[in-house]
Design an enzyme around this catalytic site. Structure first.
Site, mmCIF file in Angstrom:
data_model
loop_
_atom_site.group_PDB
_atom_site.id
_atom_site.type_symbol
_atom_site.label_atom_id
_atom_site.label_comp_id
_atom_site.label_asym_id
_atom_site.label_seq_id
_atom_site.Cartn_x
_atom_site.Cartn_y
_atom_site.Cartn_z
ATOM 1 N N SER A 80 12.856 14.850 50.965
ATOM 2 C CA SER A 80 13.328 16.166 50.533
ATOM 3 C C SER A 80 12.850 17.298 51.431
ATOM 4 C CB SER A 80 12.878 16.436 49.089
ATOM 5 O OG SER A 80 13.498 15.543 48.204
ATOM 6 N N HIS A 421 14.233 6.514 48.673
ATOM 7 C CA HIS A 421 15.524 7.183 48.711
ATOM 8 C C HIS A 421 16.543 6.229 49.330
ATOM 9 C CE1 HIS A 421 13.248 11.291 48.883
ATOM 10 N NE2 HIS A 421 13.282 10.768 47.670
#
Length: 508
Positions: A80, A421
């Protein structure tokens, strides 16, 4: 057939909005990949006692859709921090780095200096707009930090999280930068404990040691923020009662930190003590929209990602549904002709949607088809995660397990403590001025440049320059086939007078 024809006609009737965006509403669903979007759509419908598949999410109504490639400079699958730097600052970078270009190295302070990059939030503030961040995580987390901080490590939330070498080399923590880098008008989320000195008891959880302040430098950044706003109407609040009492019409600045760390999940939130993302989004917009020059607001549904990391699909989908409702509130409070609204994810999660379930089957339920080991499995599963469990060579038997529970952890193919992810492209949805720029498959760092162009903030001001300094009046006269003269003209007002240039062409 009828529905498809109506959809086609709506597409044919659509006109481009080429206005300069006065406002930018940027909604970021952390970890909200395409599988999450589809599953959340179904859950939203099923929560309304509908089959679910045909449900229309608010974000589904956005007419312009594209894809963004999320890889970072050094990894195929990004985090992120690297992605936030891309879509907010317009440049790709390395994993775990925020607000610094790819010359920076993870955790190495000296590589940060001279390689800082600014965000569209900063560009908007420099252009005279009001700016804000709203998140369901701590306000120092990677996504919001990408809008105001420059850090060789996304985890330097307070000075207590930094190595001595970084402090010696002159780097500062993200909380310090929150109140000192950019004059942010609205700050809403969690993260109280990173703002106060070590041992400071939390006002909500005074007996919880882990909620105490963490700062080693003895600074109370909340008080420092209040002192910086002397002469302005600035409110700091930490509970819903005080938050509700804040009058947007008379408020210049708001800092609302509702938890020591991240906010509560939507499914575990107490509506009497914890505001929803819908409420926080509304408060932020009402404060920011008083500025006649407009605003930029970042709204993050940050706990979508965190629920996925825990393998809790139900939690993640409920977070996504709440996020979609916040988008609806944003559209309700703004005008499409002057507000560019963009919705996207930073990256995806390894969630799969499988098993040939019947129409209307609970999205959190089980496939009617059993696996070759003669055991059932859920419609939603993870490629990796904490849900991997093999006992005596077999998967757990979930025939009598309530897989719709908010606490159920989906089965996963590979055992890891927290999901990784995933690296596929993410959707970008847009409406409002210049929303047609958000089409096709683009690198993720393109998003910041497109938003900046649409609103005339940042380095590329061609869009507004073209409108504020148009061409001179140009008039053309010509004879048509009937011998009559046709006149066409384009006029522009330059300064305080009208300059007219006549170009007369007589066609014999």
């Amino acid at each position: 057939m009828s529905q498809a024809r109506k959809t086609l006609q709506a597409a044919l009737d659509r006109k481009l909005n080429t206005n300069v965006a006065k406002n930018i509403l940027f909604f970021l669903g952390d970890g909200m990949g395409l599988t999450t979007l589809t599953a959340a759509r179904i859950l939203k419908g099923q929560l309304e006692n509908q089959p679910g598949e045909e449900t229309v999410m608010t974000m589904d109504t956005f007419p312009n859709v594209g894809l963004a490639k999320t890889y970072s400079v050094d990894f195929q699958v990004a985090d992120s921090a690297a992605t936030a730097t891309a879509y907010l600052c317009g440049v790709k970078t390395n994993l775990n780095i925020v607000g610094v270009n790819a010359a920076g190295r993870n955790g190495v302070c000296r590589t940060q200096k001279g390689n800082e990059v600014t965000s569209i939030l900063k560009w908007a503030k420099d252009a005279g707009k009001s700016v804000g961040i709203v998140t369901t995580t701590r306000v120092q987390h990677a996504t919001p930090a990408g809008s105001y901080a420059h850090s060789a490590s996304r985890t330097w939330y307070s000075d207590a999280d930094m190595p001595d070498s970084a402090k010696t080399d002159g780097c500062t923590d993200i909380s310090f930068q929150l109140i000192n880098n950019t004059d942010i008008d609205v700050i809403i989320g969690g993260g109280r404990k990173y703002m106060t000195p070590t041992g400071t008891k939390d006002p909500e959880y005074p007996t919880d040691y882990f909620s105490n302040g963490e700062r080693k430098d003895g600074r109370d950044l909340i008080k420092e923020w209040q002192n910086l706003k002397t002469g302005k109407v600035a409110h700091y609040v930490w509970n819903k009662a005080d938050f509700d009492a804040v009058d947007p019409e008379t408020t210049d600045y708001l800092m609302a930190l509702f938890e020591p760390g991240d906010l509560r999940y939507e499914e575990e939130r107490d509506p009497s003590t914890d505001p929803s993302i819908i409420e926080t989004t509304e408060k932020a917009i009402r404060i920011l929209q008083k500025n006649p020059k407009g605003f930029f607001l970042l709204v993050e549904g940050g706990r979508i990602d965190q629920a996925h990391h825990a393998g809790r699909a139900s939690m993640a989908l409920h977070e996504a549904v709440a996020f979609d409702r916040a988008i609806a509130k944003g559209l309700e409070l703004t005008e499409e002709h002057e507000t560019l609204t963009v919705v996207m994810a930073d990256h995806s999660q390894p969630l799969t949607f499988n098993g040939f379930p019947f129409r209307g089957n609970s999205i959190l339920g089980k496939s009617p088809l059993w696996a070759s080991d003669m055991l059932p499995y859920t419609t939603l599963m993870y490629g990796n995660g904490p849900g991997h469990k093999i006992v005596n060579g077999a998967r757990p038997d979930i025939r009598n397990v309530d897989t719709k529970s908010k606490d159920y952890i989906q089965q996963a193919a590979v055992p890891v403590d927290t999901t990784t992810h995933s690296g596929e492209d993410v959707a970008v949805l847009a409406r409002g001025p210049m929303a047609h720029l958000f089409q096709g498959v683009n690198e993720q760092n393109y998003i910041a440049h497109a938003m900046g162009y649409a609103a005339c903030v940042g380095a590329d001001l061609r869009h507004c320059e073209g409108q504020t300094t148009p061409p001179l009046v140009h008039i053309t006269l010509e004879y048509n086939k009937n011998g009559a003269r046709a006149v066409s003209a384009s006029a522009a007002l330059l300064g305080n007078f009208l300059s007219v240039l006549l170009a007369i062409t007589v066609l014999m």
